[in-house]
Scaffold this active site. Structure first.
Site, PDB file in Angstrom:
ATOM      1  N   GLU A  25       3.005   1.689  11.995  1.00 25.66           N
ATOM      2  CA  GLU A  25       2.060   2.328  12.903  1.00 25.66           C
ATOM      3  C   GLU A  25       2.769   2.882  14.129  1.00 25.66           C
ATOM      4  OE1 GLU A  25      -2.033   0.254  11.616  1.00 25.66           O
ATOM      5  OE2 GLU A  25      -1.133  -0.628  13.398  1.00 25.66           O
ATOM      6  N   ASN A  45      14.162  -3.458   5.813  1.00 25.78           N
ATOM      7  CA  ASN A  45      14.706  -2.512   4.834  1.00 25.78           C
ATOM      8  C   ASN A  45      14.714  -1.136   5.484  1.00 25.78           C
ATOM      9  OD1 ASN A  45      15.335  -0.799   2.767  1.00 25.78           O
ATOM     10  ND2 ASN A  45      13.684  -1.444   1.388  1.00 25.78           N
ATOM     11  N   ILE A  97       0.835  -1.209   0.000  1.00 29.08           N
ATOM     12  CA  ILE A  97       0.000   0.000   0.000  1.00 29.08           C
ATOM     13  C   ILE A  97       0.868   1.257   0.000  1.00 29.08           C
ATOM     14  CG2 ILE A  97      -1.896  -1.233   1.081  1.00 29.08           C
ATOM     15  CD1 ILE A  97      -1.277   0.177   3.710  1.00 29.08           C
TER      16      ILE A  97
END
Ligand SMILES: Cc1cc2nc3c(=O)[nH]c(=O)nc-3n(C[C@H](O)[C@H](O)[C@H](O)COP(=O)(O)OP(=O)(O)OC[C@H]3O[C@@H](n4cnc5c(N)ncnc54)[C@H](O)[C@@H]3O)c2cc1C
Ligand code: SF4
Lengths: 730, 316
Positions: free
Chosen positions: A690, A616, A466
């Site tokens: 988040e 990453n 996303i």
């Protein structure tokens, strides 16, 4: 593969590819406009007609009369979908209100019709010709006014430990304050969009959705067709933030429109529909009580939370972090839900913790001040390495103190002044800190890995990217496991014909989906090894070769002419029960507040995160700075304003619902502490997407307090809330 | 959006005449406001007259030492003009405080003056709005009114004019040059150009049907210190909560106009005589008869403090 014992050393630990800052492999496609988003699948679904959605303009009631005559005869119109034309329509498991309303209306901008026409302009123009007469019903639109009617939702558990009331009233130092957070919109760049195409009774939906399998199930349920007849394809998603966890009106109406028009139909929700048609993060009212001894040990912590939703909806549980973040023997943590007639609420980036920490971490700041303690010291004093409700459960990893202390050094926290005392010309400046916390969730996730005779590894899973960088970390995982360079890996995502993954939500996506790829790769490695009669335990995969002892062969050769395919999934055992798995961080913010106008401008931000292995660092950093930016929006400007008379969010465009622009975010730094969490998965990773927003709002609020000595407990912190307390200007 | 016809005008007078021939026709300049409103069907012109090719994109000196700004001069070019930056700093600053670089590249001088309110109820065709649909009522009154007018409002409408540029034009005593459908030209003082809402909030300016703006003129420079303070929740790309345009002379006299507080750029000349006495003194007349709502009364404090600081800066 079942993950139920802590991870030991495995091929990922080589860190030849995983853990290296890596450009996203889908970057060139996106920057050149070659990545087709849902609305742009022209080649896959040629000859699509255009659908334009009509939304209700009342909050609650019924449609008394719907006049389609003008629209039906407007140029280019093919068909119009309404509740009357579609027969029986069910509701998805993940939806609260129906995606096509009528005659009953449950919220403002609930879809009531779809006009399908040859061109977008014709559909939009005809949509404007539909005349609707409503019978309005009285509704509740004000959480504050009905808060006392709120009840415990069936899934909410009160957390009552010890004797909170007694301990609080006996505490020498007490804080009892109430905070408010408003409704928030996801405001992602790409609006909800879908193209639907039927072949017989089989539906293909190109859509923008975070959770392919949930979506597939809900499309099937809503339309009353077998799940097997539905295919969802969502390779590229222009942001979601939780707003695309669930199937929305674009998808269902496109499917219904295509059925009625007997040809593919594409639907994008207009921007204004993002606010009242799709879910939002619900507002909260949060009362926090903290009792402590004079030396700062918390003896009582209370967090009561209220939110509202449409009947049948769920709470925004802003107390989640309070269960775990600080010690304290006596605890009272509850969440209550009122029934509101507003558009439905649901998950938005770090649901629960994001608004919860906006309140809790101000309360901690306020309490530290009462105690005369530095807020970092106060947090250190009350740190806990075990679940405070259940001390037999340790945290799998918890480096909160290190996040706070290393961040303090880096940020120059020791230069923080007394509240309201630091001036830089016309600006009062201040620093604030807050803890970041977000639980680590794990989800079953499957993948298929193919190896061809050229040594190319192809990964297929219905996982979504996303904008987070999933393509890249999955490629890194497969490359590490199979001992090939990134260029030898192809990643295919977002198609329900691929194995079912964890999907993107709750920051579980990165860890769970790569662990699923890991599991499939373990299987593939075994197949390859066995094909060469190697002992899998003594076989290594490196530099494009399979090696065992002195024998070595190119991976492509080992695969043979027809290649090899392995499929597996990861599922999670009880390690999440025996160990509390969470991610931690510390946010530091410096703000300036204009002495004349009380305008608040962020000067710099720092986040220090401890969130397991960072797969990453480059895309993880992007996630965190994006989340920090969103946190800045929540702190300073984002506010879905309710018209309490008419029951809708008034500022339903991006001019009225302000989110930060570049000028608001001058300098951001992100540090990841070294951490591997063997309890979380074979990847030893958790999530950051988040975590990055958790606590940001409070750090900003605390910085504003430090700058001005004015405490604002009602977000967003806008200048009008500070103005009357600003210094006189001579 | 409703279907519409489109043509290009070849001269200002012809544009005006054409507009008069099709009731409801609109000129299109940059289109940055009009097209948005058309997509939402807040405006539904049956016919558009493109005025971009009329050569009205020059800034020229006038005989009396001022400037004539062509109606189609882009906001970017106007803000960057050396003469504007030197002699009318308040205008350049106001322009640069508005919108974004991309929008300013498109937005024109006339279009900016005529941009419509950002009242959220005006933008929602599901809500009553006297400005959009005369007689339907005003949803903002009693609703969400944080950004609405605190002075000069009426019981029919409490919207504000959103332009930054127009506030600077007001403080500079600009004049609007027009041509009417019958070919006659006239000049309208900026003070008379924008209207208060009264009982006809849909009538926003002194322009008559079909009347076309050819230029805006600025009188000769008046010196002084030019300030434009725009106050907003986010640092850029937001409409003003309030803005203060002021030109202050070395002796403390000067002019002040406000944005974000009224249905038009707000200036009360008789309040300006009190400028040497400080902001508080000015406020009494500048904000006389203010009727703020609980949500926007902070604007009055904000104006006073901003003006006060501006006067201090000018003296320093
Ligand atoms: C996202 C966004 C943010 C913005 N932020 C700001 C801001 O912060 N501050 C600010 O001041 N503005 C702001 N604006 C508004 C912007 O300044 C206006 O949209 C622009 O100035 C309008 O100019 P235009 O040439 O595009 O007008 P158009 O849209 O072409 O026309 C506007 C109106 O003027 C009429 N018109 C145009 N030319 C003439 C003429 N010569 N004679 C008679 N009538 C004419 C048109 O018929 C139409 O009714 C913003 C706009 C957007 C979209
Ligand atoms: S304030 Fe004016 S523009 Fe806004 S709703 Fe009322 S009448 Fe319409």
């Amino acid at each position: 593969m079942k993950f139920d014992t802590p991870a030991t050393t495995n091929p990922i630990d080589q860190l030849k590819v995983v853990g290296k800052p890596t450009d996203r492999i889908d970057g060139p496609l996106k920057t050149t406009g070659m990545a087709p988003y849902a609305y742009e699948q022209h080649e896959a679904a040629p000859n699509a007609a255009y659908g334009y959605v009509v939304g209700a303009t009342i909050a609650k009631g019924t449609i008394a009369a719907l006049d389609l005559s003008k629209a039906e005869s407007a140029p280019g119109v093919i068909t119009i979908v309404t509740a009357d034309t579609v027969g029986k329509l069910d509701k998805g498991n993940f939806n609260t209100a129906k995606l096509l309303g009528g005659p009953d209306i449950q919220h403002y901008h609930q879809a009531i019709a779809l006009v399908v026409a040859e061109t977008f302009e014709q559909a939009r123009s005809a949509a404007g010709m539909i005349k609707v007469r409503y019978t309005k019903a009285r509704g509740e639109h004000d959480l504050e006014a009905i808060r006392t009617t709120a009840t415990r939702h069936k899934d909410s558990k009160d957390s009552l430990v010890g004797d909170f009331v007694g301990a609080f009233s006996a505490a020498p130092v007490q804080l009892d304050v109430t905070y408010r957070t408003p409704d928030h919109a996801h405001a992602m760049m790409e609006p909800h969009a879908s193209i639907a195409s039927w072949e017989g009774d089989k539906l293909t939906l190109w859509t923008s959705n975070q959770m392919i399998d949930w979506g597939r199930g809900d499309v099937a349920k809503t339309l009353g067709v077998p799940k097997d007849n539905v295919r969802l394809i969502s390779p590229y998603i222009g942001g979601g933030f939780g707003g695309k966890l669930f199937v929305r009106a674009d998808a269902i109406l496109a499917a219904l429109g295509a059925r009625q028009a007997k040809r593919p139909v594409k639907v994008a929700l207009p921007r204004s529909f993002m606010f009242n048609n799709t879910p939002h993060r619900p507002a909260t009212i949060q009362r926090i009580r903290i009792g402590a001894s004079k030396d700062g040990k918390i003896s009582a912590i209370g967090h009561e939370n209220w939110s509202g939703d449409l009947a049948g909806g769920g709470p925004e549980d802003a107390t989640q972090q309070t269960k775990f973040l600080y010690a304290g023997a006596n605890r009272l943590i509850t969440t209550r839900l009122a029934v509101l007639d507003l558009p439905e609420g649901n998950a938005m980036r770090a649901p629960g913790e994001a608004p919860g920490l906006m309140a809790l971490e101000i309360a901690i700041d306020e309490m530290a001040e009462k105690l005369g303690l530095d807020p970092i010291e106060f947090r250190v004093i009350n740190d806990t390495q075990v679940d405070p409700e259940n001390p037999a459960r340790p945290f799998s990893q918890r480096q909160l103190i290190k996040c706070l202390q290393s961040g303090a050094d880096r940020f120059g926290w020791d230069k923080r002044g007394e509240p309201g005392k630091t001036r830089d010309g016309r600006w009062l400046t201040g620093m604030g800190v807050a803890a970041a916390f977000r639980n680590n969730l794990t989800m079953k996730s499957a993948a298929r890995v193919k190896l061809d005779n050229k040594g190319v590894v192809t990964v297929e899973t219905d996982m979504t990217d996303i904008g987070t960088g999933t393509y890249t970390i999955i490629a890194q995982t497969a490359a590490e496991m199979m001992g090939v360079v990134l260029d030898k890996v192809v990643v295919k995502l977002g198609d329900s014909s691929f194995p079912v993954s964890a999907g993107s939500g709750g920051q579980w996506g990165a860890n769970s989906s790569t662990a699923g790829v890991y599991a499939a790769c373990v299987k593939l490695r075994e197949m390859v090894a066995k094909s060469q009669k190697f002992d899998p335990a003594k076989t290594s995969f490196a530099d494009g070769k399979v090696t065992s002892g002195r024998k070595s062969i190119d991976l492509g050769k080992a695969a043979g002419v027809s290649g090899m395919v392995a499929e597996d999934f990861i599922e999670f055992g009880d390690l999440g029960k025996t160990h509390q798995q969470s991610t931690f961080g510390a946010h530091f913010v410096e703000v300036g507040v204009n002495v004349v106008t009380a305008e608040i401008r962020i000067r710099r931000m720092l986040a220090v995160c401890a969130a397991g292995r960072i797969l990453n660092p480059k895309s993880a950093r992007s996630q965190v700075i994006g989340a920090m930016t969103m946190g800045a929006g929540a702190a300073l400007m984002e506010d879905l304003v309710i018209d309490k008379r008419h029951g809708f969010f008034v500022n339903h465009d991006l001019a009225g619902y302000e989110v930060p622009v570049h000028a608001d975010i001058p300098h951001q730094e992100v540090i990841f502490l070294d951490e591997t969490d063997p309890m979380s998965s074979p990847m030893k990773a958790k999530g950051v997407g988040e975590l990055g927003i958790c606590g940001v709002g409070a750090a900003i609020a605390n910085a504003v307090y430090n700058a001005t000595a004015v405490r604002v407990r009602h977000y967003p912190i806008t200048l009008d809330k500070l103005l009357k307390d600003m210094p006189q200007i001579a | 959006m409703k279907s519409f016809t489109y043509e290009r005008a070849t001269s200002p007078a012809e544009a005006a005449a054409k507009a008069a021939r099709t009731p409801g026709a609109r000129f299109i300049a940059g289109g940055t406001n009009l097209l948005d409103l058309m997509k939402l069907e807040i405006e539904t012109p049956p016919h558009l007259i493109d005025v971009n090719g009329l050569g009205l994109d020059k800034i020229e000196a006038t005989d009396d030492g001022g400037l004539r700004i062509g109606a189609l001069v882009r906001n970017t070019d106007l803000a960057a003009d050396d003469r504007v930056r030197r002699d009318y700093g308040v205008l350049s600053r106001a322009l640069l405080a508005g919108a974004s670089g991309q929008l300013r590249n498109k937005a024109t001088t006339a279009g900016n003056l005529l941009q419509r309110t950002r009242c959220p109820y005006f933008y929602d065709t599901g809500q009553a709005c006297n400005k959009r649909t005369p007689g339907s009522g005003c949803s903002a009154i009693g609703g969400f009114s944080r950004q609405h007018a605190v002075v000069g409002a009426s019981t029919a409408c409490i919207a504000t004019h959103p332009s930054d540029m127009a506030v600077a034009m007001r403080v500079l005593d600009a004049q609007v040059e027009t041509v009417k459908p019958d070919g006659k030209t006239r000049r309208i003082k900026i003070a008379d150009f924008h209207k208060l809402p009264g009982s006809t909030p849909h009538i926003e300016t002194a322009l008559q049907a079909g009347e076309f703006i050819t230029a805006v003129t600025l009188p000769k420079p008046i010196g002084g210190i030019h300030v434009y303070h725009k106050i907003r929740d986010r640092a850029s790309y937001a409409f003003a909560l309030v803005s203060v345009a002021a030109v202050i002379q070395p002796d403390g006299t000067g002019r002040v106009a406000l944005g974000g507080v009224a249905h038009k750029p707000w200036r009360v000349e008789k309040a300006e005589t009190d400028l040497p006495k400080g902001a508080k003194a000015v406020m009494a007349k500048l904000m006389a008869d203010a009727t703020p709502t609980p949500e926007n009364e902070f604007k009055i404090t904000l104006v006073e403090r901003t003006l006060s600081a501006a006067l201090m800066d000018a003296r320093a």
